[in-house]
Every structure is written in C-alpha cells, then in structure tokens.
Design a protein around this motif. Structure first.
Motif: not given
Length: 288
Positions: A215-225, A207-213, A200-205
């Motif tokens: 603030w929530q994705m960048v700042n909360r994905h790690a704590t959510m996981a 897709i966060s650089q594209g249209a799906a990016g 999931t960390a690689a996925v977020v890295e």
C-alpha cells in the motif's frame, strides 16, 4: 440510530464523527479547542459540549480519538471526564492509539462504574477516515464488541475483535511495526533507483506488481519522489506509537531491531524540522 458522543476532532476524529452524523446518529462532540467543536456542529448538524462529561451525558455510546495516554486519561477520568457523565450500561469505544496498560487501567475504571469498554484503534490514515474505509482492531468481550461494531461500521472497511481488552492496542502495535519497516525499505529502494540513474516511477510501476508491492508503494511513491510530506500520519505521532511498541516488546520478550533503528531515523527527520511531516518523510533523510 443511537445517541452518541465523540471526543476529539483531529484529522481522524473529525471525519469519523462526521460519518456517524451522516449515518443518522445524534452526535454531540467535544474538543479541547472549543471553536473546532462548534465548527463541526455547524457543519454536521450535531451539537457541541464544553466538557467530556457534558458530551457523554445521556449518550448510549461515547467514542474517543485523542492524542496519547495522558490525553485519554484526561477525557475519561475526574469530575469533568466522560465516565462521570456516562450511565451504567453505556459503552466507551476508544479509537486512540495508546498503551495496552492505560487501556486496561481505564477499562477497569469503566467496569467499576458499570460502563462497557472496547479499545478500537484504527489504521488507514486521514484518507481512510475521510473515506470511511478504516481498519479497526478491537479488544473487549464478545458482547461489548457486538454492541460497538454496528456503530463504528459507519467508517470501517474492516472491523474485527482481536481478543479481550487491550488486544486491539497490541494489534495496532503490530501494524505500526510493519509500517515502519515498509516505509524505510521503500525509501531505500527509491533512493537507490534514483542514484542508479533509473526512472523511479517506472521502477515502482514494475516492482509494485510483484512481491515487493505494498500500500505504501502504490499510494506514497509519487509524493515521496516529489518531496511532499503532507499526506497523513505525522512523524511525531509515529514516534509516540513506536515508543509504545518498543516498551511493550521489552515486556513480552519480542525483538524489534528494525523498528528500533527506524525509530532513530524518524528522530533524525524530527531534527530536520519534519516532526509534522507524514511518515513517508523517511526518504528525506536519504535525499538531503
């Protein structure tokens, strides 16, 4: 520098009042729990009052950040309320997220007393308050906004007048509607990636650089996981805000099907004992 009062020292109000003190303002604080006000005054060099009225007496501007409509009415109205202590010509700046209806009600009461009123709800969470980087959306006259803006600049990343009194609260509703959908979508995306066997960390890295990016994705994905939900705005408060959004949508004829659904998902999180978890806890109901 101004003589100010700040009412409400929660996770948002405490840091915001601290920024005002560090900016050189003379700040008197009030909190329902008096010990918290005393501790703030000791730490920040201000003073503590025992009632909103006492805090407001002599203040050029009174700022507030409390819990809900009833809390705001309680600190504003009555013999011990802030309005009773404010002088004509002073200004009340409300950072609480409340209904536009109570905002207009209190603005009318303030006007009758010769007090200016600006509704100025904020977005950016606890981290934004602590770092002085909040987004502030204001409702009020141009003249009143011009008085409020240099004061709240102490903790603002952006501050904008959105229209007359109540417009700030309506803008905050739009903010909460957007956040609800974003967090649910991110929760589903991360849960899908994990169940599909992806990192999931690689996925977020990626897709966060594209249209799906977001603030929530960048700042909360790690704590959510990691299942860590102690990083900001609580689910209980989000449900309070979404109730305001849904009620207002009925009044203005707007359709909020996704918001209504996510509100029920937050209700499930509350049922899991997560009322005080932060809003990213939506992922917990998918991974349990």
């Amino acid at each position: 520098m101004a003589r100010l009062a700040f009412l409400g020292l929660g996770v948002m109000g405490g840091p915001m009042a601290g920024h005002l003190a560090r900016a050189g303002h003379e700040v008197t604080v009030y909190n329902r729990t008096a010990q918290k006000a005393d501790a703030w005054a000791t730490a920040n060099g201000g003073s503590a009052a025992r009632t909103p009225r006492e805090a407001a007496e002599g203040a050029e501007a009174v700022l507030a950040c409390v819990g809900n409509d009833d809390d705001l009415r309680q600190i504003c109205l009555g013999p011990d309320g802030a309005f009773a202590g404010m002088a004509p010509g002073s200004i009340f700046i409300d950072h609480t997220t409340v209904s536009a209806a109570v905002t207009r009600e209190l603005a009318a009461a303030a006007e009758a007393a010769g007090i200016a009123y600006v509704d100025a709800p904020v977005s950016g969470g606890q981290a934004g308050a602590e770092n002085g980087a909040l987004s502030i959306m204001c409702g009020g006259s141009e003249e009143d906004f011009a008085r409020a803006e240099p004061i709240v600049a102490a903790y603002a990343k952006i501050c904008r007048r959105m229209g007359p009194v109540g417009a700030g609260q309506l803008t905050k509703m739009a903010n909460q509607i957007a956040i609800a959908g974003l967090v649910q979508a991110l929760s589903e995306s991360m849960n899908f990636a994990a169940r599909a066997g992806l990192d999931t960390a690689a996925v977020v890295e990626v897709i966060s650089q594209g249209a799906a990016g977001s603030w929530q994705m960048v700042n909360r994905h790690a704590t959510m996981a990691a299942g860590q939900f102690e990083h900001g705005f609580a689910v209980d408060w989000m449900r309070k805000d979404l109730a305001i959004c849904l009620a207002t949508a009925e009044q203005v004829g707007a359709s909020l099907p996704v918001t209504a659904l996510v509100d029920q998902f937050y209700k499930e999180v509350q049922g899991m004992g997560g009322g005080r978890w932060d809003t990213s806890a939506l992922v917990a109901r998918l991974t349990r």
